[in-house]
Design a protein around this motif. Structure first.
Motif, mmCIF file in Angstrom:
data_model
loop_
_atom_site.group_PDB
_atom_site.id
_atom_site.type_symbol
_atom_site.label_atom_id
_atom_site.label_comp_id
_atom_site.label_asym_id
_atom_site.label_seq_id
_atom_site.Cartn_x
_atom_site.Cartn_y
_atom_site.Cartn_z
ATOM 1 N N ASN A 1 45.275 34.141 37.380
ATOM 2 C CA ASN A 1 46.676 34.336 37.007
ATOM 3 C C ASN A 1 46.797 34.851 35.575
ATOM 4 O O ASN A 1 47.555 34.287 34.762
ATOM 5 N N PRO A 2 46.095 35.937 35.209
ATOM 6 C CA PRO A 2 46.101 36.395 33.814
ATOM 7 C C PRO A 2 47.437 36.953 33.356
ATOM 8 O O PRO A 2 47.761 36.904 32.175
ATOM 9 N N GLY A 3 48.233 37.501 34.293
ATOM 10 C CA GLY A 3 49.539 38.055 33.925
ATOM 11 C C GLY A 3 50.690 37.138 34.266
ATOM 12 O O GLY A 3 51.846 37.559 34.199
ATOM 13 N N PHE A 4 50.368 35.877 34.690
ATOM 14 C CA PHE A 4 51.371 34.855 34.986
ATOM 15 C C PHE A 4 52.284 35.266 36.152
ATOM 16 O O PHE A 4 53.423 34.811 36.235
ATOM 17 N N GLU A 5 51.750 36.096 37.058
ATOM 18 C CA GLU A 5 52.526 36.526 38.220
ATOM 19 C C GLU A 5 52.472 35.491 39.340
ATOM 20 O O GLU A 5 53.203 35.613 40.319
ATOM 21 N N GLY A 6 51.619 34.482 39.216
ATOM 22 C CA GLY A 6 51.531 33.435 40.224
ATOM 23 C C GLY A 6 50.296 33.571 41.080
ATOM 24 O O GLY A 6 49.741 34.664 41.244
ATOM 25 N N ILE A 7 49.848 32.447 41.628
ATOM 26 C CA ILE A 7 48.710 32.424 42.545
ATOM 27 C C ILE A 7 49.206 32.182 43.968
ATOM 28 O O ILE A 7 48.813 32.873 44.905
ATOM 29 N N THR A 8 50.059 31.208 44.136
ATOM 30 C CA THR A 8 50.692 30.963 45.430
ATOM 31 C C THR A 8 52.196 31.043 45.258
ATOM 32 O O THR A 8 52.728 30.710 44.203
ATOM 33 N N CYS A 9 52.883 31.485 46.271
ATOM 34 C CA CYS A 9 54.325 31.674 46.197
ATOM 35 C C CYS A 9 55.010 30.903 47.329
ATOM 36 O O CYS A 9 54.427 30.700 48.391
ATOM 37 N N ARG A 10 56.232 30.497 47.061
ATOM 38 C CA ARG A 10 57.019 29.860 48.105
ATOM 39 C C ARG A 10 57.241 30.857 49.244
ATOM 40 O O ARG A 10 57.424 32.051 48.991
ATOM 41 N N ASP B 1 58.320 29.193 42.603
ATOM 42 C CA ASP B 1 57.539 27.956 42.471
ATOM 43 C C ASP B 1 56.104 28.222 42.019
ATOM 44 O O ASP B 1 55.178 27.505 42.400
ATOM 45 N N ASN B 2 55.904 29.233 41.176
ATOM 46 C CA ASN B 2 54.559 29.540 40.684
ATOM 47 C C ASN B 2 54.273 28.821 39.367
ATOM 48 O O ASN B 2 53.702 29.385 38.449
ATOM 49 N N TRP B 3 54.636 27.540 39.282
ATOM 50 C CA TRP B 3 54.503 26.765 38.057
ATOM 51 C C TRP B 3 54.338 25.290 38.412
ATOM 52 O O TRP B 3 54.452 24.910 39.573
ATOM 53 N N SER B 4 54.077 24.464 37.383
ATOM 54 C CA SER B 4 53.910 23.030 37.590
ATOM 55 C C SER B 4 54.501 22.266 36.416
ATOM 56 O O SER B 4 54.419 22.710 35.272
ATOM 57 N N ILE C 1 58.903 21.437 31.148
ATOM 58 C CA ILE C 1 57.687 22.238 31.056
ATOM 59 C C ILE C 1 57.390 22.808 32.441
ATOM 60 O O ILE C 1 57.257 22.066 33.407
ATOM 61 N N PHE C 2 57.304 24.123 32.522
ATOM 62 C CA PHE C 2 57.015 24.824 33.780
ATOM 63 C C PHE C 2 55.782 25.699 33.521
ATOM 64 O O PHE C 2 55.901 26.897 33.264
ATOM 65 N N THR C 3 54.606 25.093 33.574
ATOM 66 C CA THR C 3 53.358 25.778 33.241
ATOM 67 C C THR C 3 52.960 26.713 34.377
ATOM 68 O O THR C 3 52.954 26.317 35.538
ATOM 69 N N PRO C 4 52.579 27.965 34.066
ATOM 70 C CA PRO C 4 52.147 28.882 35.132
ATOM 71 C C PRO C 4 50.880 28.383 35.812
ATOM 72 O O PRO C 4 50.047 27.712 35.190
ATOM 73 N N GLN C 5 50.732 28.688 37.083
ATOM 74 C CA GLN C 5 49.583 28.228 37.864
ATOM 75 C C GLN C 5 48.274 28.698 37.230
ATOM 76 O O GLN C 5 48.173 29.818 36.717
ATOM 77 N N GLY C 6 47.275 27.839 37.278
ATOM 78 C CA GLY C 6 45.972 28.171 36.737
ATOM 79 C C GLY C 6 45.799 27.854 35.269
ATOM 80 O O GLY C 6 44.690 27.937 34.747
ATOM 81 N N TRP C 7 46.879 27.487 34.582
ATOM 82 C CA TRP C 7 46.840 27.229 33.147
ATOM 83 C C TRP C 7 47.237 25.787 32.854
ATOM 84 O O TRP C 7 47.836 25.118 33.692
ATOM 85 N N ILE C 8 46.937 25.319 31.639
ATOM 86 C CA ILE C 8 47.298 23.995 31.150
ATOM 87 C C ILE C 8 48.034 24.164 29.822
ATOM 88 O O ILE C 8 47.601 24.926 28.953
ATOM 89 N N THR C 9 49.164 23.459 29.663
ATOM 90 C CA THR C 9 49.920 23.484 28.411
ATOM 91 C C THR C 9 49.371 22.444 27.437
ATOM 92 O O THR C 9 49.069 21.319 27.831
ATOM 93 N N TRP C 10 49.244 22.818 26.153
ATOM 94 C CA TRP C 10 48.792 21.881 25.111
ATOM 95 C C TRP C 10 49.670 22.035 23.879
ATOM 96 O O TRP C 10 50.285 23.064 23.663
#
Length: 543
Positions: free
Chosen positions: A40-49, A59-62, A75-84
Motif C-alpha cells: 500500500n505505498p500510495g495509500f490506495e488500499g489493500i482490501t476494499c468494501r 474502509d481501507n483504514w483501521s 485515527i484512520f491508519t491506511p492498511q499495511g501501515w502503523i501510526t506512531w
C-alpha cells in the motif's frame, strides 16, 4: 543501379530500426531491482468494501493500527501501515485520515499527489513528532535498500487563516524518511538511518532518499516522520507515494584463506563466558552474548530451536531476532505451578469510557480490518468463564489473495496463533484445520495483540498481527488469511493443492511484452544485416 538503390534502402531501414529497438531493449531490462517493496505505498488500499466503486476503496483504514496497541476513533491508519507519535510534555497524539481526492482536498493546493487517496496527519496547539511505519520482511540479507516518499505541510498560527498556505515561521515543520536495517519498530531508536530533514510547505516534494544495508534477518522497518518546533494551531502533514527499492544485492562471503595462526604467547587466563545456572524456580535462562544465534544456543544446550522459540515467543524480535544481553528461557521445571491471571492491561481511553452496549458497533468496524474480524455480544448460552470477553481465531487458505475468507477457502492447519497484551504472551494455539475457530475465553476488558505465524513456505496475505479491543461480554472473531510463497517449498499442510491465481500486475505484463518485441526486433535486424551483406557481395562480383 536498381540493385544499389535496393541495398541503400535496406541499409537505411536497418539504421532506422536499430535505434528504437536498442532503446526498447534497454527499457525492457529486468525491473526487479526497482520493484516497490512496500505494501500500500500510495495509500490506495489493500482490501476494499464490496460496494466500493472505482477509484474508491472504502474502509481501507483501521482505528487500532497504532504503535502502542491503542484504539482511537480519530485515527484512520491506511492498511499495511502503523501510526506512531512522541508522547509526553507538549507533544500530542495526532489525528490521522486516509483522505480521498474530493473537496476540500482538491483545488489550487492539491493534497493528493497521485491516485485517489493520500494520508493527512495533523495536530492542534501541540508539538508534533509523528508519522507512519511499516515492517518489510523477506529481503535479501546485506542488500542495499533505498526509501523515499512525497510530502508537504501546512503550518500556521493564525486562528482566522483559511485552509491554504503556510504562514509564520517557514522552518516550523520538517519531513524525513528513515530505515531501521534490523526491523526494529521503535521510532526513536538510534539504529534508524534518517534522511536529511527537509521543509516542504504547501506543495508536494520528494523526501529522502534514506539508504541502508539490510541486516542478517532480512527484515527492515521504514518510517515516515514530520516534526514541528512550535505549538501552532494548524499543523498538517500530507504523505503520498512512498517507495522502497533494492539498489544493490547482498554481498556474498568471499572464500579468502584464513590468516596463519599467531605465535602462541603466555598471558593471563581469559575470563570465561558466563554460564547459565538454574533459577530458584528450577528454570534455566541463557543471557545472549555477542555472536550468539538461536541455533547455536539450541545446539549448546542440546535442544530443538523450536523449544526456545515457544518458551520465548513474547520476547523474540521479527524473524526470531535476538539481541545481546537478552535473557532466553532454555527450560522450565517439570512441575510448573498453575499460572495466575495476568494483571488487566491498561484499557484504551475509548474503550474505558464507552458503554459496552453502545460500543459494539464501533468495535465491529475497528476489528474488521485486514482479516475479516468482527466483534459481537456474547449469546446467553455461550460459555464465558468469569464473565469476561472472548477472542476466537482461525486461519484459512486465502486462495484469491483478497485477505477475506470467502466460500470454498479451506481452513489451514499448523498456523501458530499467540494471544498477547502489554504483559507478554498469555496463551498460544496451533490450528488443526478442523476444529476452528478456537476461542480464548474469560479475558479482561482491554486491548490485545493476536499474532499468527504461518508454517514454512506460507505467509500472511493480510496483517499477521491484529490488535483487538474487547469489553465485558463481547466476542471478537479474527480470521488470518495465509497464502503460499511462490518459489518456496512448503510443508504438507494444504488439504488440497489449489491453483494459485496470477497476481502479476499490468506493468509487469507490459514489460514482458516490450522485452519480447525488442528481442524479435533484434533478430529481424540481424537477418536484414545478413541479407544486405550477401546482396552487396553478389553485386560486387557481378560488376
Amino acid at each position: 543501379m536498381k540493385r544499389k538503390r535496393l541495398i541503400g534502402f535496406l541499409v537505411a531501414l536497418m539504421l532506422l530500426t536499430a535505434g528504437p529497438a536498442l532503446i526498447l531493449m534497454s527499457q525492457a531490462s529486468p525491473a526487479s531491482a526497482q520493484e516497490n517493496l512496500l505494501k500500500n505505498p500510495g495509500f490506495e488500499g489493500i482490501t476494499c468494501r464490496p460496494d466500493s466503486e472505482p477509484p474508491e476503496c472504502l474502509d481501507n483504514w483501521s482505528n487500532n493500527a497504532n504503535f502502542d496497541g491503542s484504539f482511537h476513533d480519530n485515527i484512520f491508519t491506511p492498511q499495511g501501515w502503523i501510526t506512531w507519535w512522541r508522547k509526553g510534555g507538549d507533544y500530542g497524539q495526532p489525528e490521522v485520515k486516509t483522505i480521498p481526492k474530493v473537496p476540500p482536498f482538491t483545488g489550487e493546493l492539491e493534497r493528493i499527489r497521485s491516485g485517489h487517496y493520500a494520508v493527512l496527519m495533523f495536530t492542534y496547539y501541540r508539538l508534533q513528532d509523528m508519522g507512519l511505519y511499516q515492517v518489510v520482511e523477506g529481503l535479501e540479507p546485506h542488500s542495499t535498500v533505498e526509501l523515499s516518499a512525497h510530502a508537504h505541510g501546512w503550518s500556521c498560527d493564525d486562528s482566522d487563516a483559511p485552509m491554504g498556505y503556510t504562514c509564520d515561521d517557514p522552518w516550523n515543520q520538517t519531513f524525513q524518511v528513515g530505515i531501521d536495517p534490523n526491523g526494529g519498530t521503535d521510532p526513536f531508536s538510534p539504529n534508524i538511518v534518517w534522511s536529511t530533514a527537509k521543509r516542504s510547505p504547501d506543495r508536494y516534494s520528494k523526501i529522502g532518499p534514506a539508504t541502508a544495508q539490510v541486516g542478517d534477518a532480512g527484515t527492515v522497518t521504514v518510517f515516515l516522520r514530520s516534526k514541528t518546533k512550535w505549538m501552532y494551531k494548524y499543523q498538517d502533514a500530507y504523505w503520498d507515494d512512498a517507495k522502497l527499492v533494492m539498489t544493490a544485492p547482498g554481498t556474498p562471503p568471499t572464500n579468502t584463506p584464513p590468516p596463519p595462526p599467531p605465535t602462541a604467547t603466555f598471558g593471563p587466563t581469559p575470563t570465561p563466558r558466563p554460564t547459565s545456572t538454574p533459577r530458584p524456580d528450577g528454570s534455566i535462562v541463557h543471557v545472549v552474548q555477542s555472536g550468539d544465534t538461536l541455533f547455536a544456543i539450541a545446539n549448546k544446550y542440546g535442544i530443538d530451536p523450536e523449544v526456545i522459540k515457544q518458551l520465548n515467543a513474547g520476547s523474540l524480535g521479527p524473524n526470531n531476532l535476538i539481541v545481546t544481553g537478552q535473557e532466553l528461557v532454555i527450560s522450565v521445571p517439570s512441575d510448573v505451578p498453575e499460572p495466575t491471571d495476568p494483571p488487566p492491561p491498561a484499557t484504551p481511553e475509548a474503550v474505558a469510557e464507552a458503554d459496552p452496549e453502545t460500543n459494539t458497533e464501533t468495535n465491529t468496524e475497528a476489528n474488521g480490518q485486514g482479516g475479516g474480524g468482527s466483534v459481537q455480544p456474547s449469546e446467553p448460552g455461550q460459555d464465558q468463564p468469569d464473565g469476561g470477553a472472548t477472542i476466537c481465531v482461525a486461519a484459512y487458505r486465502d486462495q484469491n489473495g483478497d485477505t477475506f475468507k470467502t466460500e470454498g477457502e479451506p481452513l489451514l492447519p499448523e498456523v501458530k496463533i499467540s494471544l498477547a497484551n502489554a504483559s507478554g504472551v498469555l496463551d498460544q494455539y496451533t490450528t488443526d484445520g478442523v476444529n476452528e475457530p478456537h476461542c480464548f475465553q474469560g479475558l479482561p476488558a482491554g486491548t490485545y495483540r493476536v499474532i499468527a505465524r504461518p508454517p514454512q513456505g506460507f505467509e500472511a496475505s493480510g496483517m499477521a498481527e491484529q490488535p483487538a479491543a474487547v469489553v465485558e461480554g463481547t466476542t471478537v472473531d479474527l480470521a488470518f488469511g495465509v497464502q503460499r510463497i511462490e518459489g518456496e517449498e512448503t510443508d504438507e499442510v494444504d488439504q488440497e493443492d489449489a491453483a494459485e491465481p496470477d497476481d502479476s500486475g499490468s506493468s509487469g505484463n507490459t514489460t514482458q511484452v516490450i522485452a519480447t518485441v525488442a528481442k524479435i526486433g533484434g533478430v529481424v535486424m540481424l537477418v536484414l544485416a545478413a541479407a544486405t551483406a550477401v546482396l552487396f557481395v553478389l553485386n560486387r562480383r557481378r560488376l
